[in-house]
Design an enzyme around this catalytic site. Sequence first.
Site, short mmCIF file in Angstrom:
data_model
loop_
_atom_site.label_atom_id
_atom_site.label_comp_id
_atom_site.label_asym_id
_atom_site.label_seq_id
_atom_site.Cartn_x
_atom_site.Cartn_y
_atom_site.Cartn_z
N CYS A 113 -48.67 -28.42 33.81
CA CYS A 113 -47.47 -27.58 33.84
C CYS A 113 -46.41 -28.21 32.93
O CYS A 113 -46.22 -29.42 32.94
CB CYS A 113 -46.93 -27.46 35.25
SG CYS A 113 -48.16 -26.84 36.42
N CYS A 140 -52.75 -35.41 36.14
CA CYS A 140 -53.10 -34.05 36.61
C CYS A 140 -53.62 -33.24 35.43
O CYS A 140 -53.02 -33.24 34.36
CB CYS A 140 -51.88 -33.36 37.21
SG CYS A 140 -52.26 -31.71 37.85
N GLU A 146 -48.12 -43.05 42.17
CA GLU A 146 -46.83 -43.18 42.84
C GLU A 146 -46.81 -42.39 44.14
O GLU A 146 -47.43 -41.33 44.25
CB GLU A 146 -45.71 -42.69 41.91
CG GLU A 146 -45.58 -43.59 40.70
CD GLU A 146 -44.44 -43.20 39.79
OE1 GLU A 146 -43.97 -44.06 39.04
OE2 GLU A 146 -44.01 -42.03 39.80
N CYS A 165 -44.59 -38.40 50.51
CA CYS A 165 -45.13 -37.49 49.50
C CYS A 165 -46.26 -38.25 48.80
O CYS A 165 -46.01 -39.29 48.19
CB CYS A 165 -44.00 -37.13 48.55
SG CYS A 165 -44.51 -36.17 47.14
N CYS A 174 -43.49 -30.55 34.36
CA CYS A 174 -43.85 -31.63 35.29
C CYS A 174 -44.24 -32.90 34.54
O CYS A 174 -45.07 -32.87 33.63
CB CYS A 174 -45.02 -31.14 36.14
SG CYS A 174 -45.74 -32.42 37.19
N CYS A 198 -39.73 -34.63 43.03
CA CYS A 198 -40.87 -33.79 42.70
C CYS A 198 -41.01 -33.62 41.20
O CYS A 198 -40.05 -33.30 40.51
CB CYS A 198 -40.70 -32.41 43.32
SG CYS A 198 -41.78 -32.20 44.70
N LEU A 249 -45.47 -21.11 42.52
CA LEU A 249 -45.51 -19.84 41.80
C LEU A 249 -44.68 -19.92 40.50
O LEU A 249 -45.19 -19.73 39.42
CB LEU A 249 -44.99 -18.71 42.70
CG LEU A 249 -45.13 -17.32 42.11
CD1 LEU A 249 -46.59 -16.87 42.09
CD2 LEU A 249 -44.29 -16.29 42.88
N HIS A 250 -43.39 -20.14 40.67
CA HIS A 250 -42.49 -20.45 39.55
C HIS A 250 -42.22 -19.33 38.55
O HIS A 250 -41.42 -19.51 37.63
CB HIS A 250 -42.93 -21.70 38.79
CG HIS A 250 -43.15 -22.90 39.65
ND1 HIS A 250 -42.37 -23.21 40.74
CD2 HIS A 250 -44.09 -23.88 39.60
CE1 HIS A 250 -42.81 -24.32 41.30
NE2 HIS A 250 -43.85 -24.75 40.64
N GLU A 304 -53.36 -32.36 41.51
CA GLU A 304 -53.62 -31.06 42.13
C GLU A 304 -54.64 -31.27 43.27
O GLU A 304 -55.83 -31.47 43.00
CB GLU A 304 -54.15 -30.09 41.06
CG GLU A 304 -54.71 -28.80 41.57
CD GLU A 304 -53.82 -28.06 42.56
OE1 GLU A 304 -52.68 -27.71 42.21
OE2 GLU A 304 -54.28 -27.83 43.70
#
Length: 338
Positions: free
Chosen positions: A106, A102, A81, A95, A109, A326, A209-210, A154
């Site tokens: 995470c 991935c 996408e 984007c 996500c 996102c 970072l999160h 990534e």
Amino acid sequence: MDLAELEDILKDEKSFRKKQVMHAIFHELIGDWGEATALSKDIREKLKAKCSLDINAELFESADKNTAKALITLKDGKKIETVLMLHTGNRSTVCISSQVGCPVGCLFCATGKMGFYRNLTVYEILEQLLFFARYLKNKGDRKITNVVFMGMGEPFLNYDNALSAIKIINDGQCFNIGSRKISVSTSGIIEGIKRFSEEDLQVNLSISLHAPSNALRSQIMPINKQYGIGEILSAVDDYINKTSRKVMYEYVMLKDINDTVECAEGLVKLFKKRPLVMLNLIIYNPTGNFEPSSRETVKQFKELLEKNGLFVTQRYEFGQAINAACGQLASRDGKNSA
Ligand code: SAH
Ligand code: SF4
């Protein structure tokens, strides 16, 4: 689109031929080799036979037409996408994805949840931009002005292909998008950050970072056990020393997880003495596991950071209605299978 055999077809040609071909595809935006009139008929025929320029994509547009998502089917049937965001003032950001799925996984996500299939080739990365470059050309007035590697995957785990794609995006004879208008976002792959510091590029770097502590970051980003906060920050400090460029740290706001006063104080400790750093607070797009922080919490969190001298921005929300925001990209038709 299938440009896998392009190099092979052009291997006996003079090097300027390749440039002409790239110009025709990525600058003139030809949809058919017959339009590449700078090339001889012979080369055009060969390219026509082996290098399809057709992009197999399904388009979803938001009601206000300011966001569009394309679900692109690759030659092997895998789907990726890509998202176009039309901002006010003629800025148009695409984007793009760097991988199918991935491997980083995470927890917040949607791409991370779908698992990992494979890296994208250079041309598959570019195909996404090409789709929206053609789309905007057909609509008439606007062009792509900005590119962010914030779609699926990534980019620093597909470093070489991402870098080659960046060079073509930046090339004046191809997409001609200024390097300062290109951003790469990473979950903190140290080797990638180090290599990126050595490139002579003016491309922007963002770090996801999160969380302000390893304990919390490891809970929501399992990769933190491999690349911890201390190591990431020191690799980024080196990058800043070498390049004198600003770095954006991204921080997705998860209700009752990383939006507490202690977390804000933890961030102040990490960043108080670090110049050229921006913190970008992101509103979480729900994907199942967490809830977004309330507006009020985000506001107070931001105020606490700013009061302590940090430079904080807040990301614009785009595309939620068409699952194009996102972390929401997951080719949700379910047809991506390993
Ligand atoms: N893999 C890279 C780039 C793609 S993700 C990275 O992680 O940086 C792009 C950004 O979207 C990252 O900052 C990521 O943390 C964030 N993101 C992921 N899921 C999200 C979600 N559900 N809501 C908001 N942002 C999300
Ligand atoms: Fe991968 Fe980035 Fe999603 Fe993490 S946030 S799973 S690194 S795409």
